[in-house]
Scaffold this active site. Structure first.
Site, mmCIF file in Angstrom:
data_model
loop_
_atom_site.group_PDB
_atom_site.id
_atom_site.type_symbol
_atom_site.label_atom_id
_atom_site.label_comp_id
_atom_site.label_asym_id
_atom_site.label_seq_id
_atom_site.Cartn_x
_atom_site.Cartn_y
_atom_site.Cartn_z
ATOM 1 N N GLU A 158 0.868 -1.178 0.000
ATOM 2 C CA GLU A 158 0.000 0.000 0.000
ATOM 3 C C GLU A 158 0.894 1.214 0.000
ATOM 4 O O GLU A 158 1.711 1.388 0.907
ATOM 5 C CB GLU A 158 -0.843 0.020 1.279
ATOM 6 N N ASP A 172 -6.614 9.406 9.067
ATOM 7 C CA ASP A 172 -5.299 9.051 9.605
ATOM 8 C C ASP A 172 -5.004 9.682 10.962
ATOM 9 O O ASP A 172 -5.351 10.825 11.219
ATOM 10 C CB ASP A 172 -4.208 9.458 8.615
ATOM 11 N N TYR A 205 -11.275 -4.239 2.828
ATOM 12 C CA TYR A 205 -10.402 -3.719 3.875
ATOM 13 C C TYR A 205 -11.264 -3.525 5.113
ATOM 14 O O TYR A 205 -12.112 -2.639 5.151
ATOM 15 C CB TYR A 205 -9.814 -2.384 3.412
#
Lengths: 274, 399
Positions: free
Chosen positions: A53, A64, A178
């Site tokens: 990734e 994040d 994911y």
């Protein structure tokens, strides 16, 4: 170099074709500096990474935590744009990185670059897919259409809070699903949710593609606990922390190999869980 | 993004709006949308909200005929919608009270909020205290420095002010951090967004909670002048006071709507917050709208003397009103706003917030160019008490 033939989707599928869960490291393009990106990718591949990734830095990364935010800020300061990240991916191919590469970025840089232009550039750089954490299912129509047209999946995320959405998202997922292992942003966590295995099994029931899990995974114990319930394990912040610790070593020609060894040791330790 | 694309998208205003957020909070947005729609159809909720707006905040706020300002400028008859007379000193309390009640109704125990100038933070902290909720307010370090008194106010009210160090430590960064915090605690917290921004349903919901400004104005001007105004003017950062003011007039095509952005040191410099004038379409904080961004899609830090207007995006409905031509958006500089602030102080004895001073500056330009039977209403969104120290520093202290 010549990659095996087939679309990004097929190459991603092949990467999961192993006994153990696939190890999927995340690294930020251009962190700690652009000249380290290819060496780090090669090191990760050497230690058994199945898919890479590649984070494309963005100024306002909502999904994040501080580790990836700081890495992004540093990479941005080095002038790493979408274009530069794609060049780095191409450099990786030239240097011998043959595992699938998936971009991890945010929707605004994608829109600004131009979605179709990006897909063409991904094809040219032999990038196999893309992950956009602030593009939920309902907004993904245009990118999904391009993903199918170019055979380079838009990877879907599901979260423990996705409730009834899990079925809808998992059934239509391309590449792999994911699974966000916990509430919250990316970053190291000491403990995983107690209901994580139920969540992963629920996703597996509906998904027609492999199921990988990420967010907060930092040690071999966690990897070992998750391994029976998933097809892949994604590690980002913990790896970036290790890269940060190795930054000084990486930045000197005479100690560069030593820096790479630090990173490799960490990857080895993580995988000792399975 | 191509709006022709055949996919279901929620909460669009033309090409703008939508919901661009991490999957973790999509479900929470669905729950919020449902709870909000139930609440506004529930007489008990509306009654409690109206009670608090009336008895706690002091609504309706006056629509004040600014006689001396009108005389001084010559031209339009100028009315000020006195949102500055609300409890806590700005229109922000309207929305904070409503969202606070909604949080309680949804069984949440903690609210989080972001703040730039501090007014929304103070309003959220106030509401949290009044409703017995705990409260965390995310605020950029630079804004904390610029608005020290508001930081202390929030702390007095029992809120925790969380300093945000990332980026340049202003509203953009505080908003990003508040969203990240929400993602991490979505099961127990309610995120009180302070403007008509963010993912659907926030822009619609905040507008509906702020439309009380325009609804009252409409009724008041009909009573006072027996007709609708010719112009309605309001400042625009995210744009909640403007949206609340404009919304009830949208169908009255003869009422000209003017939003006023912060031109900072000038729209031709790199120090401004004029998002509609100088921005381009993109996605920030969960919405598609006009943004200040570079050629790589990285967000550019805005600048304004007013911390409340210092935001690189704008509410998606404003972006749409601009595209459709229903509203016009102008920009005034720091200097023009400060001059207007002084003028309002000396003609009317009202110290406006720096944000509101931008709207007044537009009035200073516009009023003299129109006839004396023109009616102009301007939203005085907040009072200037919070800005006095900053103005003092900027103007070089006492004269």
């Amino acid at each position: 170099m010549n990659l095996e033939t087939g679309s990004g989707a097929a190459r991603i599928a092949a990467a999961f074709n192993t006994e153990k869960p696939a190890f999927i490291p995340f690294m930020t393009a251009g962190y700690p500096a652009p000249e380290h990106t290819v060496d780090l990718a090669l090191a990760l591949q050497e230690e058994g990474a199945a898919i890479l990734e590649l984070g494309v830095p963005y100024s306002d990364p909502l999904a994040d935590g501080p580790t990836i935010q700081n890495a992004s800020a540093q990479a941005l300061a080095h002038g790493v744009t979408m274009e530069r990240a794609l060049e780095l991916a191409r450099d990786m191919r030239t240097a011998g990185v043959h595992i699938p590469i998936i971009l991890f970025t945010y929707i605004n840089p994608v829109l600004r670059f131009g979605p179709e232009r990006l897909y063409k550039a991904m094809e040219a750089a032999e990038v196999d897919g893309i992950l956009i954490p602030d593009l939920p299912f309902e907004e993904a129509g245009e990118i999904n259409a391009l993903a199918k047209k170019y055979g380079r999946p838009l990877i879907s995320l599901v979260a423990p809070t996705s409730a009834q959405r899990v079925k809808m998202i998992a059934e239509q997922a391309q590449g792999f699903v994911y699974c966000v292992s916990s509430l919250g942003v990316t970053g190291v966590r000491s403990e995983l949710r107690e209901d994580i295995t139920d969540f992963l099994e629920a996703v597996r029931r509906y998904a027609r593609v492999p199921v990988a899990v990420g967010f907060g995974i930092s040690g071999p114990d966690q990897v070992a606990a998750l391994a029976p319930h998933c097809d892949g394990v994604i590690v980002g912040s913990a790896l970036l922390n290790t890269i940060r610790q190795a930054e000084v070593l990486l930045s000197q020609a005479e100690t560069k190999q030593e820096g790479l060894t630090v990173v490799k040791k960490f990857v080895k330790l993580l995988q000792s869980g399975v | 993004m191509n709006t022709e694309t055949a996919y279901k998208s929620k909460g669009r205003f033309g090409a703008h709006g939508g919901r661009y957020v991490p999957e973790t909070i999509v479900n929470a947005l669905d729950e919020l949308e449902k709870a909000y729609q139930e609440a506004i159809g529930d007489p008990a909720f509306l009654e409690e909200l109206q009670y608090l707006l009336r008895e706690y905040s002091g609504r309706p706020t006056p629509l004040y005929y600014a006689e001396r300002l009108t005389e001084k400028l010559g031209g339009a008859r100028i009315y000020l919608k006195r949102e500055d007379l609300n409890h806590t000193g700005a229109h922000k309390i309207n929305n904070a009270l409503a969202q606070g009640l909604l949080a309680k109704r949804m069984g949440k125990t903690e609210i989080i909020a972001e703040t730039g100038a501090g007014q929304h933070g103070v309003a959220s902290a106030t509401v949290a205290a009044r409703l017995g909720l705990s409260c965390k307010v995310y605020m950029g370090e630079e804004d904390m420095r610029r608005q020290q008194l508001n930081v202390f106010r929030m702390q007095l009210l029992g809120a925790e002010v969380v300093p945000v160090k990332s980026g340049t430590g202003t509203l953009k960064d505080a908003t990003s951090e508040a969203i990240r915090a929400w993602v991490s605690s979505v099961d127990r917290t309610f995120y009180v967004i302070g403007s008509v921004v963010g993912p659907y349903p926030y822009p619609q919901m905040v507008r509906d909670f702020q439309r009380v400004i325009g609804d009252e104005t409409r009724e008041q001007i009909m009573r006072m002048e027996e007709r609708l105004p010719d112009y309605v003017v309001a400042c625009v950062g995210g744009g909640s006071n403007a949206m609340g003011m404009f919304y009830p007039f949208l169908d009255d095509v003869d009422v000209k709507l003017i939003g006023v952005e912060a031109a900072g040191q000038g729209v031709d410099t790199d120090k401004h917050a004029a998002t509609i004038a100088k921005g381009s379409r993109g996605v920030l904080h969960g919405m598609m709208t006009y943004l200040l961004q570079d050629e790589n899609g990285q967000i550019i830090e805005p600048y304004s003397v007013s911390a409340g207007l210092d935001y690189p995006g704008v509410g998606p409905e404003h972006a749409y009103l601009h595209d459709s031509g229903r509203a016009a958006y102008h920009a005034v500089t720091d200097d023009e706003a400060l001059e207007a602030l002084r003028l309002l102080c000396t003609t009317e004895g009202i110290i406006p917030a720096l944000e509101s001073a931008h709207a007044i500056a537009e009035v200073v330009k516009l009023a003299p160019t129109v006839s004396a039977d023109t009616i102009l209403v301007v939203c005085l969104s907040g009072r200037g008490d919070k800005d006095v120290t900053q103005i003092y520093e900027r103007e070089g202290g006492a004269q």
